[in-house]
Design a protein around this motif. Structure first.
Motif, PDB file in Angstrom:
ATOM      1  N   GLN A  69       2.508   9.442 -27.920  1.00 40.29           N
ATOM      2  CA  GLN A  69       1.718   8.760 -28.945  1.00 40.29           C
ATOM      3  C   GLN A  69       2.615   8.075 -29.968  1.00 40.29           C
ATOM      4  N   ASP A  80       4.555   4.809 -28.502  1.00 42.82           N
ATOM      5  CA  ASP A  80       3.780   3.763 -27.847  1.00 42.82           C
ATOM      6  C   ASP A  80       3.326   2.800 -28.940  1.00 42.82           C
ATOM      7  N   LYS A  81       3.902   1.606 -28.944  1.00 44.78           N
ATOM      8  CA  LYS A  81       3.656   0.643 -30.014  1.00 44.78           C
ATOM      9  C   LYS A  81       2.166   0.381 -30.227  1.00 44.78           C
ATOM     10  N   GLU A  82       1.410   0.230 -29.151  1.00 49.41           N
ATOM     11  CA  GLU A  82      -0.026  -0.058 -29.271  1.00 49.41           C
ATOM     12  C   GLU A  82      -0.782   1.117 -29.897  1.00 49.41           C
ATOM     13  N   ARG A  83      -0.407   2.346 -29.518  1.00 42.81           N
ATOM     14  CA  ARG A  83      -1.076   3.513 -30.109  1.00 42.81           C
ATOM     15  C   ARG A  83      -0.750   3.640 -31.589  1.00 42.81           C
ATOM     16  N   VAL A  96       0.063   1.168 -33.679  1.00 39.96           N
ATOM     17  CA  VAL A  96      -0.674   0.105 -34.387  1.00 39.96           C
ATOM     18  C   VAL A  96      -2.142   0.487 -34.536  1.00 39.96           C
ATOM     19  N   ALA A  97      -2.747   0.994 -33.473  1.00 38.18           N
ATOM     20  CA  ALA A  97      -4.155   1.405 -33.533  1.00 38.18           C
ATOM     21  C   ALA A  97      -4.352   2.527 -34.550  1.00 38.18           C
ATOM     22  N   GLU A 124      -4.407   1.368 -38.126  1.00 37.64           N
ATOM     23  CA  GLU A 124      -5.595   0.604 -38.517  1.00 37.64           C
ATOM     24  C   GLU A 124      -6.720   1.512 -39.011  1.00 37.64           C
TER      25      GLU A 124
END
Length: 159
Positions: A129, A132-135, A137-138, A141
């Motif tokens: 977690q 992982d760049k996308e996790r 960023v999410a 948010e």
């Protein structure tokens, strides 16, 4: 758990005295300042634990030895140790470290945050977690999570 805390009685360690950093006598405005282990530790040592009124340094969640810096490759790696192996806030602590370093370091740096091997029951999942760049960023948010992270990053004053 009458107190509702994951770790109701953590071991609290003495804070390390801050080291005075030498200031160069000649400043070359074109030269980039090198980032070192001590500087990274100074950035993260005062992050407040999300569960206790202590810093990550006081709980030995982070130490200067748990930081690796490769300035030439613009890479920083921080390994942290949760106070208990079933800490449900390990990901939050990792995100606090990540956000603090994102806000403190030049944008050229890549930051890796990891749980120390063998110190958390779901170490692999937490590490996945946190890196992982996308996790990430999410997660950032989420306003409730960002509120908690910002509270952990607020400066504490020691006398």
């Amino acid at each position: 758990m009458a107190s509702g805390l994951i770790n109701a009685n953590p071991v609290v360690y003495e804070r390390k005295e801050r080291q005075v950093r030498s200031v160069p006598t000649i400043i070359d405005e074109d030269a980039e300042e090198l980032i070192d282990q001590q500087e990274i530790f100074d950035y993260i040592r005062d992050i407040q634990d999300p569960e206790h009124p202590y810093t990550l340094e006081e709980l030995k969640v982070v130490t200067e030895d748990s930081i690796e810096v490769n300035d030439k490759k613009s890479h920083v790696s921080v390994t942290f140790t949760p106070t208990v192996e079933h800490c449900s806030l390990a990901t939050t602590i990792g995100l606090c470290l990540h956000v603090k370093l994102m806000r403190s370091l030049p944008s050229r740096y890549k930051v890796d945050i990891r749980v120390a091997p063998g110190t958390h029951a779901t170490e692999a999942a937490v590490n996945k977690q946190l890196n992982d760049k996308e996790r990430v960023v999410a997660a950032l948010e989420n306003p409730n999570l960002m509120y908690m992270i910002d509270r952990c990053l607020e400066p504490a004053f020691y006398y």
